[in-house]
Design a protein around this motif. Sequence first.
Motif, PDB file in Angstrom:
ATOM      1  N   THR A  74      -1.959  12.647  82.828  1.00  0.00           N
ATOM      2  CA  THR A  74      -1.196  13.868  83.083  1.00  0.00           C
ATOM      3  C   THR A  74      -0.746  13.875  84.541  1.00  0.00           C
ATOM      4  OG1 THR A  74      -3.209  15.112  83.571  1.00  0.00           O
ATOM      5  CG2 THR A  74      -2.362  15.234  81.314  1.00  0.00           C
ATOM      6  N   MET A  75       0.345  14.576  84.774  1.00  0.00           N
ATOM      7  CA  MET A  75       0.898  14.702  86.127  1.00  0.00           C
ATOM      8  C   MET A  75       1.399  16.131  86.284  1.00  0.00           C
ATOM      9  SD  MET A  75       4.040  12.529  87.815  1.00  0.00           S
ATOM     10  CE  MET A  75       3.094  11.034  88.015  1.00  0.00           C
ATOM     11  N   GLN A  76       1.055  16.742  87.388  1.00  0.00           N
ATOM     12  CA  GLN A  76       1.498  18.108  87.663  1.00  0.00           C
ATOM     13  C   GLN A  76       2.887  18.066  88.289  1.00  0.00           C
ATOM     14  OE1 GLN A  76      -0.648  20.444  86.613  1.00  0.00           O
ATOM     15  NE2 GLN A  76       0.788  22.082  87.037  1.00  0.00           N
ATOM     16  N   VAL A  77       3.846  18.751  87.670  1.00  0.00           N
ATOM     17  CA  VAL A  77       5.197  18.865  88.202  1.00  0.00           C
ATOM     18  C   VAL A  77       5.499  20.356  88.299  1.00  0.00           C
ATOM     19  CG1 VAL A  77       7.632  18.323  87.864  1.00  0.00           C
ATOM     20  CG2 VAL A  77       5.886  16.683  87.128  1.00  0.00           C
ATOM     21  N   GLY A  78       5.389  20.880  89.504  1.00  0.00           N
ATOM     22  CA  GLY A  78       5.517  22.324  89.681  1.00  0.00           C
ATOM     23  C   GLY A  78       4.364  23.006  88.962  1.00  0.00           C
ATOM     24  N   SER A  79       4.684  23.927  88.066  1.00  0.00           N
ATOM     25  CA  SER A  79       3.640  24.627  87.318  1.00  0.00           C
ATOM     26  C   SER A  79       3.414  24.020  85.930  1.00  0.00           C
ATOM     27  CB  SER A  79       4.006  26.101  87.181  1.00  0.00           C
ATOM     28  OG  SER A  79       5.213  26.228  86.454  1.00  0.00           O
TER      29      SER A  79
END
Length: 108
Positions: free
Chosen positions: A50-55
């Motif tokens: 998983t990767m956080q992109v913004g929210s």
Amino acid sequence: MSGSSGSSGGIGFSSGASSCDSLVITTQLNSPKPAVVERIDVGDELDVRTMQVGSTTTVVAMFGGDLAGGIASPDLQRLRECIADGTHYVATVIGKSDGQVTVRVGAR
């Protein structure tokens, strides 16, 4: 190794308590990165994380530490949950044509 002809294009999902281990998704990489894709061959394994992109938490495939592309599927939410719960997934490359990469995501 040689590949087989035909298309799979579907997703498999087994219900039950240990469904994370049996979750299998066949899809194309979303927004594939050309510089990474050119290094990928059929049979290669990509790390799924998983990767956080913004929210938003997205699910991506990595090759040699580089972002190869995103994973899109109707079962994406379940895949995110399984990764968060500690199940490790790999995306095995089962096809590559004109910059598009088809992968089969499964638990390792």
